[in-house]
Design a protein around this motif. Structure first.
Motif, short mmCIF file in Angstrom:
data_model
loop_
_atom_site.label_atom_id
_atom_site.label_comp_id
_atom_site.label_asym_id
_atom_site.label_seq_id
_atom_site.Cartn_x
_atom_site.Cartn_y
_atom_site.Cartn_z
N SER A 28 2.42 -39.53 36.03
CA SER A 28 1.46 -39.79 37.10
C SER A 28 0.03 -39.40 36.78
O SER A 28 -0.90 -39.80 37.48
N TYR A 29 -0.16 -38.60 35.75
CA TYR A 29 -1.49 -38.09 35.44
C TYR A 29 -1.96 -38.63 34.10
O TYR A 29 -1.21 -39.27 33.38
N ASN A 30 -3.20 -38.36 33.80
CA ASN A 30 -3.73 -38.83 32.52
C ASN A 30 -3.08 -38.11 31.35
O ASN A 30 -2.89 -36.89 31.38
N LEU A 31 -2.75 -38.87 30.36
CA LEU A 31 -2.29 -38.30 29.10
C LEU A 31 -3.54 -38.05 28.26
O LEU A 31 -4.12 -38.98 27.71
N ASN A 32 -3.96 -36.81 28.21
CA ASN A 32 -5.28 -36.49 27.68
C ASN A 32 -5.48 -36.88 26.22
O ASN A 32 -6.59 -37.21 25.82
N CYS A 33 -4.44 -36.82 25.48
CA CYS A 33 -4.56 -37.12 24.06
C CYS A 33 -3.54 -38.18 23.69
O CYS A 33 -2.35 -38.03 23.97
N MET A 34 -4.01 -39.25 23.08
CA MET A 34 -3.11 -40.32 22.64
C MET A 34 -3.47 -40.70 21.22
O MET A 34 -4.63 -40.55 20.80
N GLY A 35 -2.49 -41.19 20.51
CA GLY A 35 -2.77 -41.53 19.13
C GLY A 35 -1.76 -42.48 18.53
O GLY A 35 -0.72 -42.77 19.12
N THR A 53 -8.81 -38.87 25.72
CA THR A 53 -9.13 -39.82 26.78
C THR A 53 -10.17 -39.30 27.77
O THR A 53 -10.86 -40.09 28.39
N ALA A 54 -10.29 -37.99 27.90
CA ALA A 54 -11.25 -37.45 28.86
C ALA A 54 -12.70 -37.79 28.49
O ALA A 54 -13.54 -38.01 29.36
N THR A 55 -12.96 -37.84 27.19
CA THR A 55 -14.33 -38.10 26.73
C THR A 55 -14.47 -39.43 25.98
O THR A 55 -15.57 -39.92 25.80
N GLY A 56 -13.34 -39.97 25.58
CA GLY A 56 -13.39 -41.18 24.76
C GLY A 56 -13.61 -40.91 23.28
O GLY A 56 -13.76 -41.86 22.51
N SER A 57 -13.63 -39.65 22.89
CA SER A 57 -13.81 -39.32 21.48
C SER A 57 -12.65 -39.85 20.66
O SER A 57 -11.49 -39.73 21.05
N THR A 58 -12.97 -40.44 19.53
CA THR A 58 -11.95 -41.05 18.68
C THR A 58 -11.93 -40.40 17.31
O THR A 58 -12.94 -39.85 16.85
N SER A 91 1.35 -51.37 5.52
CA SER A 91 2.70 -51.69 5.97
C SER A 91 3.45 -50.41 6.32
O SER A 91 3.52 -49.49 5.50
N ALA A 92 3.98 -50.37 7.52
CA ALA A 92 4.69 -49.17 7.99
C ALA A 92 5.22 -49.43 9.39
O ALA A 92 4.87 -50.43 10.02
N MET A 93 6.02 -48.49 9.86
CA MET A 93 6.37 -48.45 11.27
C MET A 93 5.25 -47.68 11.96
O MET A 93 4.90 -46.57 11.54
N TYR A 94 4.69 -48.26 13.00
CA TYR A 94 3.60 -47.64 13.73
C TYR A 94 4.11 -47.09 15.06
O TYR A 94 4.80 -47.79 15.80
N TYR A 95 3.74 -45.85 15.32
CA TYR A 95 4.20 -45.16 16.52
C TYR A 95 3.01 -44.76 17.39
O TYR A 95 2.00 -44.28 16.89
N CYS A 96 3.20 -44.92 18.68
CA CYS A 96 2.23 -44.41 19.65
C CYS A 96 2.75 -43.06 20.15
O CYS A 96 3.95 -42.88 20.37
N ALA A 97 1.83 -42.13 20.30
CA ALA A 97 2.19 -40.80 20.78
C ALA A 97 1.19 -40.34 21.82
O ALA A 97 0.02 -40.76 21.79
N ALA A 98 1.65 -39.48 22.71
CA ALA A 98 0.77 -39.01 23.78
C ALA A 98 1.16 -37.61 24.19
O ALA A 98 2.32 -37.20 24.06
N ASP A 99 0.17 -36.89 24.71
CA ASP A 99 0.44 -35.53 25.18
C ASP A 99 -0.56 -35.21 26.27
O ASP A 99 -1.77 -35.38 26.09
N PRO A 100 -0.09 -34.69 27.40
CA PRO A 100 -1.01 -34.36 28.49
C PRO A 100 -1.73 -33.03 28.29
O PRO A 100 -2.69 -32.73 29.01
N ASN A 101 -1.27 -32.23 27.34
CA ASN A 101 -1.76 -30.86 27.22
C ASN A 101 -2.51 -30.58 25.93
O ASN A 101 -2.61 -29.43 25.50
N LEU A 102 -3.02 -31.62 25.31
CA LEU A 102 -3.87 -31.44 24.13
C LEU A 102 -5.30 -31.75 24.52
O LEU A 102 -5.59 -32.81 25.07
#
Length: 126
Positions: A28-35, A53-58, A91-102
């Motif tokens: 329900s909340y923002n996942l602050n860090c995604m990659g 995600t809070a700042t848009g820093s990449t 070439s690889a398997m690409y994974y999305c990951a997320a964490d609300p506490n980073l």
């Protein structure tokens, strides 16, 4: 508990482009860090790109800088990876990951994320 699903993988020739998508549901909340991470057979998992995600820093791995772009979607907890000028080494398997506490630097530096998707395969032929 977030459920992450990736899509958009496929097979392309070198020099081509793909756009990966990631949707995280059930949280329900923002996942602050995604990659995005990738792992090729016989190789260690590599962090490709991340976003605070809070700042848009990449953040990008040196191997993809200037070719890949990570971005947030218009809806909460969605993520994209635009991959241009693809090489066979991508070439690889690409994974999305997320964490609300980073937060901040932790988002940029860690590869330990709470939620992971099942991956989408990217194959680049020469």
């Amino acid at each position: 508990q977030a459920h992450i699903v990736e899509s958009g993988g496929g097979s392309v020739q070198a020099g081509g482009s793909l756009r990966l998508s990631c949707a995280a549901s059930g949280y329900s909340y923002n996942l602050n860090c995604m990659g995005w991470f990738r792992q090729a057979p016989g190789k260690d998992r590599e962090r490709v790109a991340g976003i605070y995600t809070a700042t848009g820093s990449t953040f990008y791995a040196d191997s993809v800088k200037g070719r890949f772009t990570i971005s947030q979607g218009d809806t909460r907890n969605t993520l994209y990876l635009q991959m241009n000028s693809l090489k066979p080494d991508d070439s690889a398997m690409y994974y999305c990951a997320a964490d609300p506490n980073l937060y901040g630097n932790a988002c940029a530096e860690t590869s330990v994320f709470r939620y992971w998707g099942q991956g989408t395969q990217v194959t680049v032929s020469s």
